[in-house]
Write a protein that holds these residues in place. Structure first.
Motif, PDB file in Angstrom:
ATOM      1  N   THR A   3      24.471  52.419  74.227  1.00 27.26           N
ATOM      2  CA  THR A   3      25.926  52.512  74.211  1.00 27.26           C
ATOM      3  C   THR A   3      26.541  51.443  75.099  1.00 27.26           C
ATOM      4  OG1 THR A   3      25.989  54.079  76.040  1.00 27.26           O
ATOM      5  CG2 THR A   3      25.919  55.006  73.820  1.00 27.26           C
ATOM      6  N   GLY A   4      27.768  51.161  74.810  1.00 26.33           N
ATOM      7  CA  GLY A   4      28.578  50.253  75.605  1.00 26.33           C
ATOM      8  C   GLY A   4      30.030  50.617  75.388  1.00 26.33           C
ATOM      9  N   THR A   5      30.898  49.999  76.157  1.00 27.28           N
ATOM     10  CA  THR A   5      32.333  50.235  76.017  1.00 27.28           C
ATOM     11  C   THR A   5      33.029  48.903  75.792  1.00 27.28           C
ATOM     12  OG1 THR A   5      32.202  52.143  77.474  1.00 27.28           O
ATOM     13  CG2 THR A   5      34.382  51.216  77.104  1.00 27.28           C
ATOM     14  N   HIS A   6      33.914  48.900  74.836  1.00 21.21           N
ATOM     15  CA  HIS A   6      34.713  47.720  74.527  1.00 21.21           C
ATOM     16  C   HIS A   6      36.141  48.038  74.944  1.00 21.21           C
ATOM     17  CE1 HIS A   6      34.604  44.164  71.545  1.00 21.21           C
ATOM     18  NE2 HIS A   6      35.441  43.924  72.521  1.00 21.21           N
ATOM     19  N   LEU A   7      36.650  47.314  75.927  1.00 23.21           N
ATOM     20  CA  LEU A   7      37.996  47.522  76.443  1.00 23.21           C
ATOM     21  C   LEU A   7      38.859  46.350  75.987  1.00 23.21           C
ATOM     22  CD1 LEU A   7      38.940  48.583  80.028  1.00 23.21           C
ATOM     23  CD2 LEU A   7      40.145  46.752  78.889  1.00 23.21           C
ATOM     24  N   LEU A   8      39.955  46.644  75.316  1.00 21.83           N
ATOM     25  CA  LEU A   8      40.928  45.640  74.894  1.00 21.83           C
ATOM     26  C   LEU A   8      42.191  45.868  75.702  1.00 21.83           C
ATOM     27  CD1 LEU A   8      40.442  46.057  71.049  1.00 21.83           C
ATOM     28  CD2 LEU A   8      39.336  44.402  72.561  1.00 21.83           C
ATOM     29  N   ALA A   9      42.723  44.798  76.294  1.00 21.00           N
ATOM     30  CA  ALA A   9      43.905  44.947  77.136  1.00 21.00           C
ATOM     31  C   ALA A   9      44.922  43.862  76.840  1.00 21.00           C
ATOM     32  CB  ALA A   9      43.521  44.912  78.613  1.00 21.00           C
ATOM     33  N   GLY A  54      39.219  31.491  77.289  1.00 24.92           N
ATOM     34  CA  GLY A  54      38.007  31.469  78.087  1.00 24.92           C
ATOM     35  C   GLY A  54      37.120  32.659  77.819  1.00 24.92           C
ATOM     36  N   VAL A  55      35.840  32.448  78.088  1.00 20.78           N
ATOM     37  CA  VAL A  55      34.881  33.540  77.951  1.00 20.78           C
ATOM     38  C   VAL A  55      33.851  33.443  79.067  1.00 20.78           C
ATOM     39  CG1 VAL A  55      33.381  32.276  76.332  1.00 20.78           C
ATOM     40  CG2 VAL A  55      33.347  34.767  76.368  1.00 20.78           C
ATOM     41  N   ALA A  56      33.555  34.591  79.643  1.00 18.05           N
ATOM     42  CA  ALA A  56      32.435  34.729  80.568  1.00 18.05           C
ATOM     43  C   ALA A  56      31.310  35.366  79.765  1.00 18.05           C
ATOM     44  CB  ALA A  56      32.812  35.610  81.760  1.00 18.05           C
ATOM     45  N   HIS A  71      54.955  33.195  77.039  1.00 19.08           N
ATOM     46  CA  HIS A  71      55.334  34.608  76.909  1.00 19.08           C
ATOM     47  C   HIS A  71      54.842  35.452  78.082  1.00 19.08           C
ATOM     48  CE1 HIS A  71      56.726  33.784  72.883  1.00 19.08           C
ATOM     49  NE2 HIS A  71      55.557  33.240  72.582  1.00 19.08           N
ATOM     50  N   GLY A  72      54.157  34.833  79.045  1.00 17.85           N
ATOM     51  CA  GLY A  72      53.598  35.590  80.171  1.00 17.85           C
ATOM     52  C   GLY A  72      52.579  36.615  79.728  1.00 17.85           C
ATOM     53  N   TYR A  73      51.895  36.330  78.628  1.00 18.24           N
ATOM     54  CA  TYR A  73      51.012  37.307  77.975  1.00 18.24           C
ATOM     55  C   TYR A  73      49.571  36.813  77.924  1.00 18.24           C
ATOM     56  CZ  TYR A  73      48.750  39.827  74.179  1.00 18.24           C
ATOM     57  OH  TYR A  73      47.857  40.548  73.434  1.00 18.24           O
ATOM     58  N   ALA A  74      48.645  37.731  78.164  1.00 14.49           N
ATOM     59  CA  ALA A  74      47.214  37.439  78.033  1.00 14.49           C
ATOM     60  C   ALA A  74      46.544  38.591  77.280  1.00 14.49           C
ATOM     61  CB  ALA A  74      46.565  37.270  79.400  1.00 14.49           C
ATOM     62  N   ALA A  75      45.700  38.228  76.316  1.00 12.28           N
ATOM     63  CA  ALA A  75      44.884  39.196  75.586  1.00 12.28           C
ATOM     64  C   ALA A  75      43.492  39.164  76.199  1.00 12.28           C
ATOM     65  CB  ALA A  75      44.831  38.838  74.109  1.00 12.28           C
ATOM     66  N   VAL A  76      43.004  40.318  76.618  1.00  9.61           N
ATOM     67  CA  VAL A  76      41.723  40.426  77.321  1.00  9.61           C
ATOM     68  C   VAL A  76      40.785  41.320  76.523  1.00  9.61           C
ATOM     69  CG1 VAL A  76      40.619  41.324  79.415  1.00  9.61           C
ATOM     70  CG2 VAL A  76      42.783  40.075  79.577  1.00  9.61           C
ATOM     71  N   ASP A  77      39.524  40.935  76.512  1.00 13.50           N
ATOM     72  CA  ASP A  77      38.483  41.650  75.786  1.00 13.50           C
ATOM     73  C   ASP A  77      37.290  41.783  76.740  1.00 13.50           C
ATOM     74  OD1 ASP A  77      36.287  42.252  74.141  1.00 13.50           O
ATOM     75  OD2 ASP A  77      36.882  40.872  72.570  1.00 13.50           O
TER      76      ASP A  77
END
Length: 116
Positions: A3-9, A54-56, A71-77
């Motif tokens: 299992t793992g968790t995918h967090l979208l923010a 970017g990706v780590a 837009h001062g906006y960032a999509a994070v995964d």
């Protein structure tokens, strides 16, 4: 069972989203906060005043970000395998470094052997 968790923010009201060095630092701080294993960080800056992608790359999966400074906006995964990593701390590190005014998140359980 794996299992793992995918967090979208969605981060709003952010600062410094056109600064590749700041975005890289935010990714590195998120990895450390999550207690994950960093393999590499890759970034692309789209030019002056433009966003950063970017990706780590992690032994446990990845943390990625796409920014829209206009837009001062960032999509994070954030996707981390296993139960021993702190996704909340990773998201807090990103939010703090980018001075997010608002953070909306969704989580998805991932893996095989999950109940239907």
């Amino acid at each position: 069972m794996y299992t793992g968790t995918h967090l979208l923010a969605d981060l709003s009201g952010c600062s410094g989203l056109d600064d590749a060095a700041r975005v890289e630092l935010a990714l590195r701080e998120a990895v450390a906060a999550a207690s994950a294993t960093l393999l590499d960080v890759r970034l692309h800056h789209f030019g002056p005043g433009q966003g950063v992608t970017g990706v780590a790359l992690l032994a446990e999966s990845h943390i990625s970000i796409h920014t829209w400074p206009e837009h001062g906006y960032a999509a994070v995964d954030i996707f981390l395998c296993g139960q021993s990593h702190d996704l909340d701390a990773a998201l807090a590190a990103l939010s703090t470094r980018l001075e997010a005014g608002r953070c909306d998140e969704r989580r998805v359980a991932r893996g095989y052997g999950l109940p239907d």
